[in-house]
Design a protein around this motif. Structure first.
Motif, PDB file in Angstrom:
ATOM      1  N   ARG A 131       9.668 -16.428   4.233  1.00 33.76           N
ATOM      2  CA  ARG A 131      10.838 -17.500   3.719  1.00 33.76           C
ATOM      3  C   ARG A 131      11.182 -16.348   3.294  1.00 33.76           C
ATOM      4  NH1 ARG A 131       8.712 -21.099  -0.845  1.00 33.76           N
ATOM      5  NH2 ARG A 131       6.800 -18.698  -1.135  1.00 33.76           N
ATOM      6  N   GLU A 132      13.131 -15.979   3.186  1.00 35.84           N
ATOM      7  CA  GLU A 132      14.321 -15.179   2.461  1.00 35.84           C
ATOM      8  C   GLU A 132      13.805 -14.930   1.214  1.00 35.84           C
ATOM      9  OE1 GLU A 132      18.855 -14.597   2.259  1.00 35.84           O
ATOM     10  OE2 GLU A 132      18.083 -16.717   3.067  1.00 35.84           O
ATOM     11  N   ARG A 133      14.051 -13.819   0.571  1.00 37.12           N
ATOM     12  CA  ARG A 133      13.569 -13.495  -0.364  1.00 37.12           C
ATOM     13  C   ARG A 133      15.252 -13.794  -1.745  1.00 37.12           C
ATOM     14  NH1 ARG A 133      11.096  -7.796  -3.379  1.00 37.12           N
ATOM     15  NH2 ARG A 133      11.014  -8.869  -5.259  1.00 37.12           N
ATOM     16  N   ILE A 134      14.960 -14.359  -2.747  1.00 36.72           N
ATOM     17  CA  ILE A 134      16.046 -15.098  -3.487  1.00 36.72           C
ATOM     18  C   ILE A 134      15.600 -14.313  -5.231  1.00 36.72           C
ATOM     19  CG2 ILE A 134      17.805 -16.694  -4.628  1.00 36.72           C
ATOM     20  CD1 ILE A 134      16.775 -18.508  -2.361  1.00 36.72           C
ATOM     21  N   LEU A 135      16.868 -13.386  -5.358  1.00 41.92           N
ATOM     22  CA  LEU A 135      16.518 -12.856  -6.433  1.00 41.92           C
ATOM     23  C   LEU A 135      18.088 -13.321  -7.234  1.00 41.92           C
ATOM     24  CD1 LEU A 135      17.380  -8.789  -4.969  1.00 41.92           C
ATOM     25  CD2 LEU A 135      14.436 -10.201  -5.857  1.00 41.92           C
ATOM     26  N   GLY A 182      24.840  -8.469   1.191  1.00 42.85           N
ATOM     27  CA  GLY A 182      24.485  -9.632   1.853  1.00 42.85           C
ATOM     28  C   GLY A 182      22.784 -10.065   1.258  1.00 42.85           C
ATOM     29  N   ILE A 183      22.273  -9.396   0.554  1.00 43.41           N
ATOM     30  CA  ILE A 183      20.991 -10.511  -0.494  1.00 43.41           C
ATOM     31  C   ILE A 183      21.857 -11.911  -0.937  1.00 43.41           C
ATOM     32  CG2 ILE A 183      19.935  -9.977  -2.445  1.00 43.41           C
ATOM     33  CD1 ILE A 183      20.009  -7.855  -0.190  1.00 43.41           C
ATOM     34  N   LYS A 184      21.258 -12.849  -0.935  1.00 38.18           N
ATOM     35  CA  LYS A 184      21.321 -13.262  -1.788  1.00 38.18           C
ATOM     36  C   LYS A 184      21.040 -13.853  -3.008  1.00 38.18           C
ATOM     37  CE  LYS A 184      20.975 -18.631  -0.346  1.00 38.18           C
ATOM     38  NZ  LYS A 184      20.303 -19.964   0.113  1.00 38.18           N
ATOM     39  N   VAL A 185      21.087 -14.551  -3.789  1.00 34.39           N
ATOM     40  CA  VAL A 185      20.989 -14.555  -5.211  1.00 34.39           C
ATOM     41  C   VAL A 185      21.662 -15.847  -5.925  1.00 34.39           C
ATOM     42  CG1 VAL A 185      21.827 -11.831  -5.877  1.00 34.39           C
ATOM     43  CG2 VAL A 185      23.609 -13.825  -5.682  1.00 34.39           C
ATOM     44  N   ARG A 186      20.449 -16.000  -7.135  1.00 32.34           N
ATOM     45  CA  ARG A 186      20.567 -17.150  -7.741  1.00 32.34           C
ATOM     46  C   ARG A 186      21.027 -17.088  -9.301  1.00 32.34           C
ATOM     47  NH1 ARG A 186      15.484 -18.170  -8.494  1.00 32.34           N
ATOM     48  NH2 ARG A 186      15.080 -19.254  -6.777  1.00 32.34           N
ATOM     49  N   PRO A 187      22.234 -17.098  -8.629  1.00 32.09           N
ATOM     50  CA  PRO A 187      23.066 -16.917 -10.460  1.00 32.09           C
ATOM     51  C   PRO A 187      22.853 -17.162 -11.623  1.00 32.09           C
ATOM     52  CG  PRO A 187      24.525 -17.478  -8.536  1.00 32.09           C
ATOM     53  CD  PRO A 187      23.244 -17.894  -8.182  1.00 32.09           C
TER      54      PRO A 187
END
Length: 484
Positions: free
Chosen positions: A46-50, A414-419
């Motif tokens: 799974r892609e890591r979301i920061l 390109g990094i996916k984040v959780r704002p």
């Protein structure tokens, strides 16, 4: 028989032991072969979301604040010096360190005996000069009278000479009489010349006496001023410092015995860099009277005063850089000259800018913008000012963009984040729910039942699996543990 029975028992036990060892070896070999023939277990990636703190760039007008350090000084400072030397006869009670005086207050009195004696001598000399002038004026009057008498006698001698010549022409007089008359006339002319010289000498004497009188009048003024200078008074309201004299002491001429400072008229001097100085100039290159605030932290109590910039230093001192500026304070209660204070200057306002944390801007003046699908992208900005832990940037085309407030080495394009909004709490995304078929549900429930989990955890997971819709995250996690 007994020996044979024991021997057979030993052989039997040895055979059983060998059989057990062979059986155990076969079981180990089978397990190893089965393990090596198994397909490797695969786990879903799974892609890591920061989670990141974000803020929105909203264009606004901000007044930058320039912070420097300065020193307070009084606009009116006077060195108190004695114009004449002598013994201190008396001193004011306020002539102490920190003493407060009013304008015109008597601070110091020097023994006036010598000054008064000198004044008396000058007055006596002045009387002599006045007497000399009067005597010269009387001598001039007498010289003028003598000149008048000589001129009258000359006229008589001229008349006698004319008669003698007339008689000689008619043949009545003699040549000797004419010569006698000529000699008398010549003597009268010489007498007139002598009297004129006496008048000139008398006039010169008057001029000398007048000059001498003027000198004595000047000496009289100086002697009177010396008597006045035996008393030193305050030139303005203020506070005394660096007092070095007391009654009975002796001072010399021009010796400084105290300093008078006006604590109500304070100004602050501070130095700014050349770039900061350039920001305080208007379009004509003239220093603006920018408002400022001066603060002094004294045992947790902040003393504060306001003012504005008034002037700048004429030249840069040797070994110095930047510009020296001076500001006048409006009110300065509690401040004293020599205080080291913090100066905060309001610069001209900046439009279409935003105030963001310094951690949001990289050294190359870029920010991370949360774009589509909550993935980061790099945007260029212009850094205008630094304000403590924050910076002021030019919004430009990034108005309304959501940027990362605290960058870290883990973040990049390109990094996916959780704002996470400022001051808010991270909101967990709603889990995806799926419907299980009965066979898949039974396998999962059996795995949980046989697993090594606390009974309360098993009961909670089984209750979730028995529902009509189950979280896909829970199902994926359990199946990953099952190896299927």
């Amino acid at each position: 028989m007994r020996f044979l029975r024991r021997s057979l028992t030993g052989v039997f036990l040895l055979a059983v032991t060998l059989a057990l060892v062979a059986w155990a070896g076969e079981m180990v070999r089978g397990a190893v072969v089965a393990r090596m023939n198994e397909e490797p277990r695969s786990f879903p990636q799974r892609e890591r979301i920061l989670a990141v703190n974000v803020l929105t760039l909203e264009p606004q007008t901000i007044v930058p604040e320039l912070t420097v350090f300065g020193e307070l000084r009084s606009q009116r400072t006077l060195d108190l010096r004695s114009a004449i030397g002598g013994t201190v006869l008396s001193a004011s009670d306020a002539l102490v360190e920190g003493g407060t005086v009013r304008q015109g207050d008597l601070l110091l009195r020097i023994d006036p005996v010598e000054a008064e004696a000198a004044l008396a001598r000058v007055r006596a000399d002045l009387h002599d000069a006045q007497a000399e002038l009067r005597d010269a004026e009387r001598a001039l009057v007498l010289a003028e009278d003598e000149l008048s008498a000589a001129r009258a006698q000359e006229a008589l001698r001229d008349q006698a000479l004319a008669r003698a010549r007339d008689l000689a022409t008619r043949g009545v007089g003699t040549a000797a009489a004419v010569e006698t008359a000529e000699l008398a006339a010549s003597s009268a002319q010489a007498s007139v010349l002598t009297r004129r010289q006496s008048v000139a000498s008398a006039q010169a004497r008057i001029d000398q006496a007048t000059t001498r009188l003027a000198r004595q009048q000047i000496n009289l003024s100086e002697a009177q001023r010396a008597v006045v200078d035996t008393e030193v008074v305050a030139a303005f309201d203020g506070t005394l410092t660096e007092v070095t004299i007391s009654p009975g002491g002796r001072v010399t001429a021009n010796e400084r015995f105290a300093q008078l400072i006006d604590p109500t008229r304070l100004e602050v001097s501070f130095r700014v860099s050349t770039s900061q100085y350039a920001r305080l100039l208007d379009e004509n290159g003239v220093l603006i009277k920018a408002p400022l605030a001066v603060t002094l932290d004294v045992s947790g109590v902040n003393l504060r005063a306001t003012g504005q910039i008034m002037r700048e230093g004429a030249a840069v001192g040797a070994g110095q850089t930047g510009r020296l500026l001076f500001a006048e304070l409006d009110a300065s209660a509690g401040f004293r000259p020599g205080d080291f204070v913090t100066v905060r200057i309001n610069e001209p306002a900046l439009n279409n800018v935003a105030l963001v944390p310094a951690t949001a801007v990289a050294p190359d003046q870029t920010v991370l913008v949360v774009g589509e699908e909550e993935r980061l992208r790099v945007a260029q900005v212009s850094l205008l000012r630094r304000q403590g832990d924050d910076v002021i940037i030019d919004v430009g085309d990034n108005a309304g963009a959501v940027i990362v407030a605290e960058r870290s080495p883990l973040l990049g394009a390109g990094i996916k984040v959780r704002p996470i909004a400022p001051g808010g709490v991270e909101q967990a995304a709603a889990p995806e729910m799926i419907t299980l078929d009965e066979n898949r549900r039974a396998k999962l429930i059996a795995f949980v039942t046989e697993g090594r989990m606390p009974d309360d955890v098993k009961a909670r997971i089984i209750s979730q699996l028995e529902a009509d819709e189950v979280s896909s995250e829970t199902v994926t996690r359990l199946e990953a543990r099952m190896g299927s």
